[in-house]
Design a protein around this motif. Structure first.
Motif, PDB file in Angstrom:
ATOM      1  N   ARG A 102      -4.120   9.150  -7.017  1.00 38.41           N
ATOM      2  CA  ARG A 102      -4.353   9.344  -5.585  1.00 38.41           C
ATOM      3  C   ARG A 102      -2.807   9.473  -4.793  1.00 38.41           C
ATOM      4  NH1 ARG A 102      -5.439   7.404  -0.536  1.00 38.41           N
ATOM      5  NH2 ARG A 102      -4.768   5.238  -0.833  1.00 38.41           N
ATOM      6  N   PRO A 103      -2.382  10.668  -4.760  1.00 39.78           N
ATOM      7  CA  PRO A 103      -1.091  10.641  -3.793  1.00 39.78           C
ATOM      8  C   PRO A 103      -1.077  10.058  -2.435  1.00 39.78           C
ATOM      9  CG  PRO A 103      -1.828  12.894  -4.768  1.00 39.78           C
ATOM     10  CD  PRO A 103      -3.005  12.086  -5.025  1.00 39.78           C
ATOM     11  N   LYS A 104      -0.074   9.453  -2.448  1.00 38.56           N
ATOM     12  CA  LYS A 104      -0.080   8.812  -0.878  1.00 38.56           C
ATOM     13  C   LYS A 104      -0.021  10.212   0.148  1.00 38.56           C
ATOM     14  CE  LYS A 104       1.932   4.580  -2.093  1.00 38.56           C
ATOM     15  NZ  LYS A 104       1.842   4.541  -3.375  1.00 38.56           N
ATOM     16  N   ARG A 105      -0.778   9.746   1.176  1.00 42.37           N
ATOM     17  CA  ARG A 105      -0.630  10.761   2.318  1.00 42.37           C
ATOM     18  C   ARG A 105       0.490  10.592   3.261  1.00 42.37           C
ATOM     19  NH1 ARG A 105      -4.872  13.927   3.374  1.00 42.37           N
ATOM     20  NH2 ARG A 105      -4.599  13.612   5.571  1.00 42.37           N
ATOM     21  N   ALA A 178      -5.585  10.630  10.559  1.00 44.01           N
ATOM     22  CA  ALA A 178      -5.416  11.202   9.384  1.00 44.01           C
ATOM     23  C   ALA A 178      -5.258  10.401   8.425  1.00 44.01           C
ATOM     24  CB  ALA A 178      -3.745  11.874   9.485  1.00 44.01           C
ATOM     25  N   ASP A 179      -5.856   9.263   8.226  1.00 44.19           N
ATOM     26  CA  ASP A 179      -5.924   8.482   6.954  1.00 44.19           C
ATOM     27  C   ASP A 179      -4.563   8.574   6.297  1.00 44.19           C
ATOM     28  OD1 ASP A 179      -7.161   6.598   5.139  1.00 44.19           O
ATOM     29  OD2 ASP A 179      -8.021   8.309   4.002  1.00 44.19           O
ATOM     30  N   LEU A 180      -3.749   8.031   6.895  1.00 46.85           N
ATOM     31  CA  LEU A 180      -2.242   7.979   6.149  1.00 46.85           C
ATOM     32  C   LEU A 180      -1.903   6.677   5.451  1.00 46.85           C
ATOM     33  CD1 LEU A 180      -0.400   9.509   9.327  1.00 46.85           C
ATOM     34  CD2 LEU A 180      -1.006  10.743   7.409  1.00 46.85           C
ATOM     35  N   ASP A 181      -1.065   6.690   4.540  1.00 46.01           N
ATOM     36  CA  ASP A 181      -0.530   5.795   3.659  1.00 46.01           C
ATOM     37  C   ASP A 181       1.146   5.478   4.171  1.00 46.01           C
ATOM     38  OD1 ASP A 181      -2.557   5.381   1.844  1.00 46.01           O
ATOM     39  OD2 ASP A 181      -2.216   7.330   1.223  1.00 46.01           O
ATOM     40  N   MET A 182       1.671   6.504   4.849  1.00 46.35           N
ATOM     41  CA  MET A 182       2.936   6.249   5.098  1.00 46.35           C
ATOM     42  C   MET A 182       3.435   7.193   6.176  1.00 46.35           C
ATOM     43  SD  MET A 182       5.000   7.593   1.810  1.00 46.35           S
ATOM     44  CE  MET A 182       6.571   7.424   2.249  1.00 46.35           C
ATOM     45  N   VAL A 183       4.505   6.925   7.028  1.00 49.92           N
ATOM     46  CA  VAL A 183       5.043   7.832   7.853  1.00 49.92           C
ATOM     47  C   VAL A 183       6.418   8.023   7.915  1.00 49.92           C
ATOM     48  CG1 VAL A 183       5.585   8.408  10.324  1.00 49.92           C
ATOM     49  CG2 VAL A 183       3.250   7.480   9.711  1.00 49.92           C
TER      50      VAL A 183
END
Length: 299
Positions: A102-105, A178-183
């Motif tokens: 699962r790639p990080k978003r 956006a259901d993100l994993d990082m910015v």
């Protein structure tokens, strides 16, 4: 003898029944941690693909471990819960588990400088980034065309000098949906407030155009030229409320001379910024970075 076509070699996990998982561990160092983790994985039916470890001091220091392993999909249901009870509680472990499939978003914040943004888009399109760029947001409209050409949503969120909280509220609304994993901050020339970072709730990586801690803040190339430095560099770090003081993930430098103008330093530095930033983002996406106080362990 009749020649026959060679049959492809099928390894465990190639049939779609296995997932590749990553386990990160940080805890006080003591004997038996690696043995306990390895034994748990063996008993769970996992196959270890890669293992990296580091101790800051074997007597009373901190211990860090990154393991990558395959595990059957039907064995994952209560894996995390069992690891927490059987190993993590026993050794006082802080840990996280990630499904490598699962790639990080990722959300990218940018202003007008395009070099780091375009490099990330290029690496993402090539499949080299290790994550998925979900959106780009900017306080300027300048970079909409290349971003949308890459198939990524572009959001223009202006930042009024006298109403920055409104811009941060709008950003939080976009990022939260956006259901993100990082910015990541690809030369986003705005200081993010502590309240924003706390409410965002995901790691934020910044690229700073100097070899921190030298020339923190604005105008580092101009100040480097005035100081007559012979090396300039770039620093990728996690963002904290204290400006340019977050744990450093990656750095690099390039040699310069008295002949180079501030504009030339800026041009040379852009190449270093691209490489350092992309490495840091990729390493985070691949779960290679563990934060330890004000520093990091990078496997």
């Amino acid at each position: 003898m009749t020649a026959t076509a060679a049959q492809p070699l099928v390894l465990p996990g190639d049939d779609g029944t296995h997932a590749t998982m990553r386990l990160l561990v940080a805890c006080p160092d003591k004997p038996g941690i690696v043995a306990a983790v390895s034994r748990f994985l063996f008993d769970a039916g996992a196959n270890i693909l890669r293992s990296d470890q580091y101790s800051s001091d074997p007597t009373g220091g901190a211990f860090f471990l990154r393991m990558e392993f395959t595990l059957r999909h039907d064995q994952r249901a209560d894996f995390a819960e069992r690891f927490g009870h059987a190993v993590a509680e026993r050794f006082d472990i802080a840990w996280r588990l990630w499904d490598a499939d699962r790639p990080k978003r990722i959300a990218v914040l940018v202003s007008r400088y395009d070099h780091c943004l375009l490099d990330l888009l290029y690496r993402w399109k090539r499949g080299d980034l290790g994550g998925e760029i979900a959106l780009v947001a900017s306080n300027h409209a300048d970079l909409r065309t290349p971003v949308e050409a890459a198939g990524v949503p572009y959001h223009h969120v202006p930042v009024a000098r006298d109403d920055k909280p409104a811009a941060e509220a709008r950003l939080l609304e976009l990022l939260g949906a956006a259901d993100l994993d990082m910015v990541v901050l690809a030369r986003y020339m705005q200081i993010l407030s502590g309240t924003f970072l706390e409410r965002l709730g995901v790691p934020v990586i910044n690229i700073h155009h100097s070899f921190l801690p030298a020339f923190a803040g604005a105008g580092p190339y101009e100040r480097a030229k005035a100081r007559g430095v012979k090396l300039i560099g770039a620093t990728a770090h996690y963002v904290t409320e204290e400006l340019d003081e977050g744990p450093i993930i990656e750095q690099d430098v390039i040699r310069v001379t008295h002949r180079d103008s501030a504009a030339e330093l800026t041009r040379l530095g852009a190449d270093i910024e691209r490489v350092v930033f992309s490495r840091a983002v990729q390493w985070h996406c691949e779960d290679r970075v563990l934060v330890h106080g004000s520093t990091t362990v990078v496997f």
